[in-house]
Write a protein that holds these residues in place. Structure first.
Motif, short mmCIF file in Angstrom:
data_model
loop_
_atom_site.label_atom_id
_atom_site.label_comp_id
_atom_site.label_asym_id
_atom_site.label_seq_id
_atom_site.Cartn_x
_atom_site.Cartn_y
_atom_site.Cartn_z
N ASP A 65 -1.51 1.01 -4.79
CA ASP A 65 -2.11 2.05 -5.62
C ASP A 65 -1.65 3.41 -5.10
N GLY A 68 -3.90 6.36 -5.87
CA GLY A 68 -5.34 6.13 -5.72
C GLY A 68 -6.11 6.09 -7.02
N GLU A 69 -5.42 6.12 -8.17
CA GLU A 69 -6.13 6.16 -9.45
C GLU A 69 -6.86 4.85 -9.75
N THR A 71 -8.17 2.80 -7.52
CA THR A 71 -9.33 2.82 -6.64
C THR A 71 -10.44 3.67 -7.23
N ASP A 72 -10.11 4.85 -7.71
CA ASP A 72 -11.10 5.75 -8.30
C ASP A 72 -11.67 5.18 -9.59
N SER A 79 -13.62 7.75 -4.67
CA SER A 79 -13.46 6.59 -3.80
C SER A 79 -12.12 6.59 -3.09
N ASN A 80 -11.11 7.12 -3.76
CA ASN A 80 -9.78 7.08 -3.14
C ASN A 80 -9.65 8.05 -1.96
N GLY A 85 -8.76 0.20 1.22
CA GLY A 85 -8.31 -0.94 0.45
C GLY A 85 -9.48 -1.82 0.07
N ASN A 111 -4.82 1.51 -0.99
CA ASN A 111 -4.95 2.87 -1.51
C ASN A 111 -3.85 3.74 -0.91
N ARG A 113 -3.10 6.77 -1.26
CA ARG A 113 -3.46 8.13 -0.85
C ARG A 113 -3.76 8.20 0.64
#
Length: 333
Positions: A65, A68-69, A71-72, A79-80, A85, A111, A113
């Motif tokens: 990811d 991080g999109e 994850t968010d 969250s990111n 992870g 993640n 990010r």
């Protein structure tokens, strides 16, 4: 990571930590890169929460990811910035008659990010691969446990007591699976001699009334003789489980993969903060109003919870009938 291949090698190294467990048969097959990108627009189909994906065979995707999109989108805005992870099971087949379940596929997310090559990120992702293999979180032996834990067999350093599958990365975190993680991985994917060279402990955790107590953390701790008739507790060989983890409403527990020897067994509350994505065991509601309570032959709900009886474990055998009656307040049912 500077390239997809570098990130892929990171995944392979994390997987190696699990395949190196000698008492388990687990292995991974690297199918290379997927023929499409998994993004915030299509990830749901790979997680089993959207339409089936376009691949011809089931996959267990490891998703980079990068921004991080995902994850968010899945775990909530922001969250990111904090989650390194996560992982999940995509499809499960359950046979009620046999009381068995099989995971058909799973997934894990890194993640991007927060991705770095440091020990923290390696620990987290190896932990997430444990979930992909079917392992739940484990409270193990609390990091602040200080009851004569400075003795290990042969005087060797005791190492870690908080397992890799602990919900939160502790101050002193193992780089790979330790005894608790190894025991449960091997219980699910055993080598042919696993049950012959190790033993097990089984029993029940009960309430004052004799009703089953669900959702206690049950721990076996190796007992090391001091030479004067007393014993110390060792960080080596710690195995834990949640009481009634099979959800049979019996309060039963099983501690597999025990090395032959003597052990103390105790029950304690699960950390009340370990819920939701950091949950330990299958129960969201768990009793917390009882002290750490050791198994003691002939115990009652009113005795000293620190009184202990040794449990002897032999290879190929299960030490059965180990009961713990929680010292709850008298008005508890």
């Amino acid at each position: 990571y500077s390239s997809p291949e570098e990130a892929a090698q990171f995944v392979r190294d994390a997987a190696q930590a699990w395949t190196d467990v000698p008492s388990a048969t687990i292995s991974f097959r690297d199918n290379g890169f997927l023929p499409m990108d998994i993004t915030v627009d299509n990830y749901e189909s790979f997680f089993g929460i959207g339409q089936p994906n376009e691949l011809e065979r089931p996959e267990n995707p490891i998703i980079f990811d990068s921004d991080g999109e995902i994850t968010d989108d899945l775990l909530g805005e922001g969250s990111n910035s904090v989650i390194l992870g996560f992982a999940g099971i995509r499809f499960i087949d359950f046979d009620a008659a046999e009381d068995q379940a099989w995971a058909r596929s799973a997934w894990a997310v890194l993640n991007g990010r927060l991705a770095t090559a440091n020990a923290s990120f390696r620990h987290v992702f190896t932990h997430e691969l444990g979930h992909l293999l079917g392992l739940d979180h484990s409270q193990g032996l609390p990091e602040n446990f200080r009851e004569n834990l400075n003795v290990c067999p042969g005087g060797a350093p005791c190492g870690f007591a908080v397992p890799l599958m602990h919900p939160i990365r502790p101050t002193r975190a193992p780089e790979g699976p330790i005894e608790d993680d190894i025991a449960w991985l091997s219980w699910m994917y055993p080598e042919s001699d696993f049950a012959q060279v190790t033993g097990a402990i089984s029993g029940r955790v009960l309430r004052r009334s004799g009703a089953p107590l669900q959702g206690a953390n049950v721990v076996a701790v190796s007992a090391i003789p001091n030479g004067d008739g007393t014993y110390s507790q060792s960080r080596a060989g710690v195995i834990s489980v949640v009481s009634d983890f099979l959800m049979r409403d019996t309060g039963e527990f099983l501690l597999p993969g025990i090395e032959p020897g003597d052990y103390f067994v105790f029950a304690e509350p699960i950390n009340p903060g370990f819920t939701g994505g950091s949950g330990v065991g299958p129960f969201e509601f768990r009793p917390t109003n009882f002290p750490r309570d050791y198994h003691d032959v002939g115990e009652s709900a009113d005795e000293d919870p620190t009184e202990k009886t040794l449990v002897h474990v032999e290879a190929g055998q299960t030490a059965m009938g180990v009961e713990i009656i929680a010292n709850e307040p008298a008005n508890q049912l």
